[in-house]
Structure formats: structure tokens, C-alpha cells
Design a protein around this motif. Sequence first.
Motif, PDB file in Angstrom:
ATOM      1  N   GLU A 132      -3.373  62.193   7.417  1.00  0.00           N
ATOM      2  CA  GLU A 132      -3.551  63.411   6.642  1.00  0.00           C
ATOM      3  C   GLU A 132      -4.995  63.917   6.618  1.00  0.00           C
ATOM      4  O   GLU A 132      -5.335  64.807   5.841  1.00  0.00           O
ATOM      5  CB  GLU A 132      -3.068  63.187   5.208  1.00  0.00           C
ATOM      6  CG  GLU A 132      -1.579  62.876   5.118  1.00  0.00           C
ATOM      7  CD  GLU A 132      -1.123  62.628   3.694  1.00  0.00           C
ATOM      8  OE1 GLU A 132      -1.980  62.675   2.785  1.00  0.00           O
ATOM      9  OE2 GLU A 132       0.082  62.400   3.490  1.00  0.00           O
ATOM     10  N   THR A 133      -5.835  63.366   7.462  1.00  0.00           N
ATOM     11  CA  THR A 133      -7.221  63.828   7.552  1.00  0.00           C
ATOM     12  C   THR A 133      -7.253  65.323   7.823  1.00  0.00           C
ATOM     13  O   THR A 133      -6.649  65.796   8.783  1.00  0.00           O
ATOM     14  CB  THR A 133      -7.961  63.072   8.672  1.00  0.00           C
ATOM     15  OG1 THR A 133      -7.904  61.679   8.404  1.00  0.00           O
ATOM     16  CG2 THR A 133      -9.401  63.517   8.782  1.00  0.00           C
ATOM     17  N   GLN A 134      -7.973  66.081   6.994  1.00  0.00           N
ATOM     18  CA  GLN A 134      -7.974  67.534   7.095  1.00  0.00           C
ATOM     19  C   GLN A 134      -9.108  68.102   7.947  1.00  0.00           C
ATOM     20  O   GLN A 134      -9.065  69.270   8.329  1.00  0.00           O
ATOM     21  CB  GLN A 134      -8.055  68.143   5.684  1.00  0.00           C
ATOM     22  CG  GLN A 134      -6.843  67.856   4.818  1.00  0.00           C
ATOM     23  CD  GLN A 134      -5.574  68.450   5.391  1.00  0.00           C
ATOM     24  OE1 GLN A 134      -5.517  69.628   5.709  1.00  0.00           O
ATOM     25  NE2 GLN A 134      -4.557  67.617   5.549  1.00  0.00           N
ATOM     26  N   SER A 135     -10.121  67.319   8.224  1.00  0.00           N
ATOM     27  CA  SER A 135     -11.276  67.847   8.960  1.00  0.00           C
ATOM     28  C   SER A 135     -10.845  68.509  10.259  1.00  0.00           C
ATOM     29  O   SER A 135     -10.109  67.911  11.056  1.00  0.00           O
ATOM     30  CB  SER A 135     -12.257  66.722   9.284  1.00  0.00           C
ATOM     31  OG  SER A 135     -13.226  67.166  10.219  1.00  0.00           O
ATOM     32  N   LEU A 158      -5.674  55.484   7.236  1.00  0.00           N
ATOM     33  CA  LEU A 158      -5.933  54.546   6.153  1.00  0.00           C
ATOM     34  C   LEU A 158      -6.992  55.062   5.189  1.00  0.00           C
ATOM     35  O   LEU A 158      -7.102  54.584   4.052  1.00  0.00           O
ATOM     36  CB  LEU A 158      -6.388  53.197   6.718  1.00  0.00           C
ATOM     37  CG  LEU A 158      -5.400  52.470   7.634  1.00  0.00           C
ATOM     38  CD1 LEU A 158      -6.033  51.198   8.170  1.00  0.00           C
ATOM     39  CD2 LEU A 158      -4.111  52.153   6.875  1.00  0.00           C
ATOM     40  N   ASP A 159      -7.783  56.030   5.652  1.00  0.00           N
ATOM     41  CA  ASP A 159      -8.889  56.555   4.849  1.00  0.00           C
ATOM     42  C   ASP A 159      -9.062  58.044   5.139  1.00  0.00           C
ATOM     43  O   ASP A 159     -10.049  58.453   5.760  1.00  0.00           O
ATOM     44  CB  ASP A 159     -10.171  55.776   5.184  1.00  0.00           C
ATOM     45  CG  ASP A 159     -11.340  56.165   4.293  1.00  0.00           C
ATOM     46  OD1 ASP A 159     -11.103  56.754   3.225  1.00  0.00           O
ATOM     47  OD2 ASP A 159     -12.490  55.877   4.682  1.00  0.00           O
ATOM     48  N   PRO A 160      -8.118  58.882   4.719  1.00  0.00           N
ATOM     49  CA  PRO A 160      -8.126  60.302   5.109  1.00  0.00           C
ATOM     50  C   PRO A 160      -9.390  61.059   4.731  1.00  0.00           C
ATOM     51  O   PRO A 160      -9.819  61.961   5.457  1.00  0.00           O
ATOM     52  CB  PRO A 160      -6.906  60.876   4.380  1.00  0.00           C
ATOM     53  CG  PRO A 160      -6.020  59.709   4.131  1.00  0.00           C
ATOM     54  CD  PRO A 160      -6.940  58.555   3.904  1.00  0.00           C
ATOM     55  N   LYS A 161     -10.011  60.702   3.606  1.00  0.00           N
ATOM     56  CA  LYS A 161     -11.205  61.424   3.159  1.00  0.00           C
ATOM     57  C   LYS A 161     -12.500  60.712   3.516  1.00  0.00           C
ATOM     58  O   LYS A 161     -13.591  61.219   3.238  1.00  0.00           O
ATOM     59  CB  LYS A 161     -11.136  61.645   1.640  1.00  0.00           C
ATOM     60  CG  LYS A 161      -9.993  62.568   1.224  1.00  0.00           C
ATOM     61  CD  LYS A 161     -10.022  62.839  -0.272  1.00  0.00           C
ATOM     62  CE  LYS A 161      -8.901  63.793  -0.650  1.00  0.00           C
ATOM     63  NZ  LYS A 161      -8.902  64.096  -2.119  1.00  0.00           N
TER      64      LYS A 161
END
Length: 384
Positions: free
Chosen positions: A23-26, A118-121
Motif C-alpha cells: 500500500e505504499t503511496q509514494s 511490511l512498512d508502507p510509510k
Amino acid sequence: MKAQWFNSVDQIGQAKWQAAIGETQSPFAQFAFHQALEQSKSIGDGTGWYPEYLLVMNDDDSPLAIAPTYLKTHSQGEFVFDWSWADAYQRYGMRYFPKRIWAIPFSPVTGVRLFSHLDPKGDDVAFSHLYPALAELMTQANQERDLSSWHLLFAKPEHAALFASNKDLLQRISCQFHWFNRDYKDMANYFSHFSSRKRKAARKEREKVAQQGITLTRTLGNKLTEAEIDFFYQCYQSTYAKRGQQGYLTRAFFGLLVEKMGDQIVLVQAFRGEKAIAASWCFFDDHSLYGRYWGCLEEVDCLHFEACYYQGIEFCLEKGLQHFDPGTQGEHKIARGFEPVFSHSVHYIAHEGFREAIGNFCEEEAQAVREYHQDTHKLLPFKQ
């Protein structure tokens, strides 16, 4: 866990890439961004940029994370300048290029450099141990191929700090200017936080653009026409042409971005009557706006400030974005409310003698950057 190198996004595949980043948005993490760079030939053969993506997987081959790295035969398009280091190598009859960079091509944007579901943000401390682990893999890969160095560029400060105890890795800082949303309601409310003199100056700049008969529009990427993309590209190349250079990115790159990532792009255009005369291209996600490319076909007083800064701030306020990274350098941003922030990079230099010399340079440079950072704080327009 295990890791594997790939020299094309298509070797990994969109499904596996997107599964890795989750879900990473970058916008700079997305498969479409990196595929556009390759398909448009903005990187690859003849460009001096040769991708080598490091894919981290579980033992069952399910994807965990991706680190974008590139072998470079020059230092253009990086914005962490090491030309003097390369010159020193050359004077001593040694080879600096090719080198490896762990970065986003042509994008001096601070952010995550290890994209993972595992670390989206990029703020999970439990996940951060992977950065030093991958650094060891990069050092090993460099040693196997006798490369001079690798460079992690525009890392988040907490990620750069993970390497502080490793004396074989050098820390380097520089200064950028970013805008932060302090719960401003609109532009009038934002300017109300300026001192009286600075508030009048900012409003006068905006009025001056309008008084010269200029109007501006903001258009999301998925609404752009081919003609508008053509016009923007003409503006983009004009910026480089004024310096006797050619832009790194091809027209096809921007077309592919609009096709695949249009909902993360906003284009500001300036018009004199019905004639478009300037454009500014930005990316955005659910938190930040990233100002990237600008150009004009006609010089208009204060138009650069309006198109590249005030329009971006207005967009952030409309969309509820908390942060605006307008790009590297530029003290002129301060008077418009962009605050000095540190950007961080980490460098592995294989040659011990050069590592010591460059390390001394980085320490001296850091002291000057810290003093500059402190001095520029005093120039901000906000009320004391």
C-alpha cells in the motif's frame, strides 16, 4: 529471507513489484514510474543509468521489499554532487565510474529507499534493520565487481542514522527548503502568519502576475491532453536549453506517466490570454506534493514563484496535504514560507585512503551546512 538482483522491472513483473511495495503511496515507489523510465529510454543503454533492482523475498519467494539501485557512468541527475571526488580519482589515475547509487533517478526527493508492504510509510522501527543488511549486500556486490563506491541518496534522516555506527560508511548532509501545513485554512490564513512586511511582499508578488495579464490553471494528470503534454515538454526542455543542455527525460516518459499514474500528477499552466506560456509538473500522494519540473516560453516577473510555489501551496491546502517538497536548492523559497531541512546521504568508498579524505571533507562540509541551516531560519517570513 533472500535477495536477488534484476536489471529490468519487467524481469520482476508488475504483480510481484506491487506485491512487494503493498500500500505504499509514494509515486516514486510505483512499478509504473520505474517502467516509464525504462520504456521511454530515459535510463538504460547510452544514458549512463543502468538499473539493478534488489528484490528481497521470503524463502518461499513471496516478495517483501524492493531497493532501486543503478550503476552510473557519470554523476548527472543525482543532485548530491560528487564531481570533485571523481576528479580526485582521475588525478591519481584511478577509476571512479562506474559507481552504484541507491536512489530515485532525477529526483532529489527525501523518502523511503526500501519499499515494502511490511512498512508502507517507512516509519516502522522493527523493519529498519533491513537497511544495514542490504547495505552489506551492496558492499559485497561492489567488491565482486571492483566498483569504487555506492551511494544512498536522499534517505529519511532516521534511515541514514541506522548507518552512523558503521565507520566504513560516510554520512553527508545538505540543505533543502520544504513547506509544512500548520493547519492553515486557505491562502489568506496562511499569509496571516507572515510578518506584516513579508505578507505584503507575498501578496504583491501574486498580484503582479495577475496585473501582467497572466492566469493559471491546475489540471490533474488523468485530465491532460496530448497537446498539453507536448506543451509541458517544450517548457521542460526550454529550462535546460537556456543552460546549453538537453533534458534527461524523454517525451515518452511523461506520456507514460499520464497514462499509468495520472491520478498522482498535477500540472500547473500559465496563460497570457489563450496562449500557454509556462508549466510546472508535480507529483503527489496522500501526504505530500513533490514539485519536479518547470519551464517557461516567456519571461514574466514573479511567474516562477506563482507557478512553482504559491500554486503548489494552494493545491496542498485544497487536498489536505501536509508537506510540499519543491525540489533542491533555492534560497528564494524561504521568503515564501519554505523552511530549511536537512537532506541525508550515505556513502561507501572502497579505497581506504580516499574514504578517509572524503570523510574529512564530509565533516567539514556538514559544519558549514549546519551553520547555513541555522542562519536561514532567521530569514523565514513568519511572525516571531
